[in-house]
Design a protein around this motif. Structure first.
Motif, mmCIF file in Angstrom:
data_model
loop_
_atom_site.group_PDB
_atom_site.id
_atom_site.type_symbol
_atom_site.label_atom_id
_atom_site.label_comp_id
_atom_site.label_asym_id
_atom_site.label_seq_id
_atom_site.Cartn_x
_atom_site.Cartn_y
_atom_site.Cartn_z
ATOM 1 N N PRO A 139 45.125 19.122 20.466
ATOM 2 C CA PRO A 139 44.811 18.201 19.384
ATOM 3 C C PRO A 139 45.964 17.920 18.442
ATOM 4 O O PRO A 139 45.932 16.937 17.692
ATOM 5 N N ALA A 140 47.011 18.787 18.442
ATOM 6 C CA ALA A 140 48.104 18.598 17.489
ATOM 7 C C ALA A 140 49.374 19.264 17.998
ATOM 8 O O ALA A 140 49.328 20.177 18.834
ATOM 9 N N PHE A 141 50.489 18.782 17.490
ATOM 10 C CA PHE A 141 51.793 19.366 17.783
ATOM 11 C C PHE A 141 52.496 19.690 16.464
ATOM 12 O O PHE A 141 52.289 19.009 15.457
ATOM 13 N N PHE A 142 53.312 20.729 16.499
ATOM 14 C CA PHE A 142 54.070 21.185 15.333
ATOM 15 C C PHE A 142 55.537 21.242 15.701
ATOM 16 O O PHE A 142 55.880 21.631 16.818
ATOM 17 N N TRP A 143 56.412 20.845 14.797
ATOM 18 C CA TRP A 143 57.830 20.949 15.090
ATOM 19 C C TRP A 143 58.626 21.367 13.863
ATOM 20 O O TRP A 143 58.174 21.247 12.721
ATOM 21 N N MET A 144 59.835 21.905 14.127
ATOM 22 C CA MET A 144 60.757 22.325 13.085
ATOM 23 C C MET A 144 62.130 21.748 13.380
ATOM 24 O O MET A 144 62.617 21.830 14.512
ATOM 25 N N VAL A 145 62.764 21.163 12.371
ATOM 26 C CA VAL A 145 64.096 20.565 12.510
ATOM 27 C C VAL A 145 65.020 21.172 11.461
ATOM 28 O O VAL A 145 64.642 21.298 10.285
ATOM 29 N N THR A 146 66.236 21.554 11.872
ATOM 30 C CA THR A 146 67.241 22.035 10.927
ATOM 31 C C THR A 146 68.410 21.061 10.884
ATOM 32 O O THR A 146 68.661 20.323 11.839
ATOM 33 N N ASP A 147 69.152 21.108 9.775
ATOM 34 C CA ASP A 147 70.308 20.216 9.631
ATOM 35 C C ASP A 147 71.514 20.701 10.410
ATOM 36 O O ASP A 147 72.443 19.935 10.660
ATOM 37 N N GLY A 148 71.547 21.971 10.761
ATOM 38 C CA GLY A 148 72.651 22.528 11.537
ATOM 39 C C GLY A 148 72.119 23.314 12.712
ATOM 40 O O GLY A 148 70.905 23.422 12.922
ATOM 41 N N ASN A 149 73.058 23.911 13.475
ATOM 42 C CA ASN A 149 72.628 24.689 14.642
ATOM 43 C C ASN A 149 73.557 25.874 14.889
ATOM 44 O O ASN A 149 73.734 26.305 16.020
ATOM 45 N N ASP A 150 74.151 26.413 13.797
ATOM 46 C CA ASP A 150 74.971 27.609 13.940
ATOM 47 C C ASP A 150 74.058 28.809 14.192
ATOM 48 O O ASP A 150 72.836 28.719 14.067
ATOM 49 N N ARG A 151 74.649 29.943 14.522
ATOM 50 C CA ARG A 151 73.843 31.091 14.927
ATOM 51 C C ARG A 151 72.936 31.580 13.799
ATOM 52 O O ARG A 151 71.781 31.950 14.036
ATOM 53 N N ARG A 152 73.427 31.591 12.561
ATOM 54 C CA ARG A 152 72.597 32.028 11.442
ATOM 55 C C ARG A 152 71.382 31.113 11.290
ATOM 56 O O ARG A 152 70.266 31.575 11.065
ATOM 57 N N THR A 153 71.603 29.814 11.446
ATOM 58 C CA THR A 153 70.494 28.861 11.354
ATOM 59 C C THR A 153 69.484 29.102 12.456
ATOM 60 O O THR A 153 68.269 29.065 12.231
ATOM 61 N N GLN A 154 69.958 29.369 13.668
ATOM 62 C CA GLN A 154 69.051 29.620 14.787
ATOM 63 C C GLN A 154 68.176 30.847 14.526
ATOM 64 O O GLN A 154 66.961 30.822 14.757
ATOM 65 N N VAL A 155 68.790 31.931 14.049
ATOM 66 C CA VAL A 155 68.031 33.152 13.779
ATOM 67 C C VAL A 155 67.005 32.905 12.673
ATOM 68 O O VAL A 155 65.835 33.307 12.778
ATOM 69 N N ASN A 156 67.418 32.237 11.610
ATOM 70 C CA ASN A 156 66.489 31.962 10.509
ATOM 71 C C ASN A 156 65.384 30.999 10.931
ATOM 72 O O ASN A 156 64.251 31.093 10.442
ATOM 73 N N ALA A 157 65.705 30.086 11.843
ATOM 74 C CA ALA A 157 64.660 29.201 12.362
ATOM 75 C C ALA A 157 63.630 30.002 13.142
ATOM 76 O O ALA A 157 62.428 29.730 13.082
ATOM 77 N N GLY A 158 64.093 31.026 13.887
ATOM 78 C CA GLY A 158 63.162 31.905 14.587
ATOM 79 C C GLY A 158 62.261 32.654 13.618
ATOM 80 O O GLY A 158 61.053 32.779 13.838
ATOM 81 N N ARG A 159 62.834 33.111 12.518
ATOM 82 C CA ARG A 159 62.044 33.788 11.485
ATOM 83 C C ARG A 159 61.004 32.822 10.903
ATOM 84 O O ARG A 159 59.851 33.192 10.668
ATOM 85 N N ALA A 160 61.435 31.587 10.659
ATOM 86 C CA ALA A 160 60.524 30.595 10.080
ATOM 87 C C ALA A 160 59.371 30.291 11.034
ATOM 88 O O ALA A 160 58.219 30.120 10.605
ATOM 89 N N TYR A 161 59.672 30.228 12.334
ATOM 90 C CA TYR A 161 58.595 29.958 13.289
ATOM 91 C C TYR A 161 57.581 31.100 13.317
ATOM 92 O O TYR A 161 56.371 30.861 13.372
#
Length: 245
Positions: A149-171
């Motif tokens: 019924p729905a989809f969820f997404w997350m977008v970051t302004d960068g893609n360095d390793r710190r951003t990737q790890v923090n995006a994982g935490r956010a998910y």
């Protein structure tokens, strides 16, 4: 030492309830309060992570495009031999293998177990695009995408390793919040991968969610909905991950 001044995050109560649910979902749309709770949890790491989240639901004309991209990306993964073999190498068939490894992809269906027992389930090569093993997986996945019924997404302004790890935490925070709201999530990673065959779906999902400025990256894209609960996946204990110094 316990510190009474430290207040535990309310999301922590959902840690042992949070499971990825790959089944078909009820077509009841998530309510607005639940979506807001998920978004708030994902954004809870502060401004250090330049994160944007979004949802597509039944009232969003774009949901058909989400489904189409998911179907296309899944089919590509299943008909690309080297990506299929990445999964084949970590297939765990039957309770003995599952208990031995406690990782990878667990399969416990009677038919597959029977084929494996008599040596007819070949994990040394990828099935062909027209083989029943491939076409049935495509059919099953497409049915689950339609039952979303729905989809969820997350977008970051960068893609360095710190951003990737923090995006994982956010998910994880988003999924914990979804769990607290009685919702299930199922990540759709195929279109977010960067091998050449996925270039079309990769560009399509970035375009669909407005991640086209240089550096912007779709870090997560997931199915979202209500579904019967599922059990925990097999996991190795802490000791299996520690090395003696």
């Amino acid at each position: 030492m316990p510190d009474a001044s430290v207040k535990p995050d309310p999301l922590f109560a959902q840690v042992f309830q949070r499971h990825t649910n790959r089944s078909a979902y009820d077509m009841k749309p998530p309510d607005a309060a639940a979506l807001q709770a998920i978004a708030t949890a994902a954004m809870g790491l502060g401004d250090a992570l330049k994160l944007r989240v979004g949802f597509a639901g039944a009232q969003d004309a774009r949901i058909a495009e989400h489904r189409a991209i998911a179907r296309d990306a899944w089919r590509i993964e299943l008909v690309t031999p080297r990506t299929v073999m990445e999964s084949m190498k970590v297939l765990r068939v039957g309770p003995t293998e599952i208990a031995q490894h406690r990782d990878g992809i667990s399969i416990n269906e009677p038919m597959v177990r029977a084929l494996a027992a008599v040596g007819l389930f070949d994990r040394s090569k990828a099935p062909g695009p027209d083989d029943s093993a491939t076409t049935q997986q495509v059919k099953d996945f497409n049915a689950k995408i339609e039952a979303t019924p729905a989809f969820f997404w997350m977008v970051t302004d960068g893609n360095d390793r710190r951003t990737q790890v923090n995006a994982g935490r956010a998910y994880v925070r988003a999924q914990l919040a979804a769990t607290a709201q009685g919702l299930s999530m199922h990540p759709l990673q195929q279109a977010l991968q960067e091998y050449p065959e996925q270039a079309g779906p990769y560009a399509a999902i970035h375009r669909l969610v407005g991640a086209q400025t240089p550096g912007q990256t779709v870090q997560m894209w997931a199915r979202l909905g209500y579904a019967p609960p599922v059990g925990a996946a097999p996991r190795r204990g802490l000791e299996a991950h520690l090395l003696a110094a």
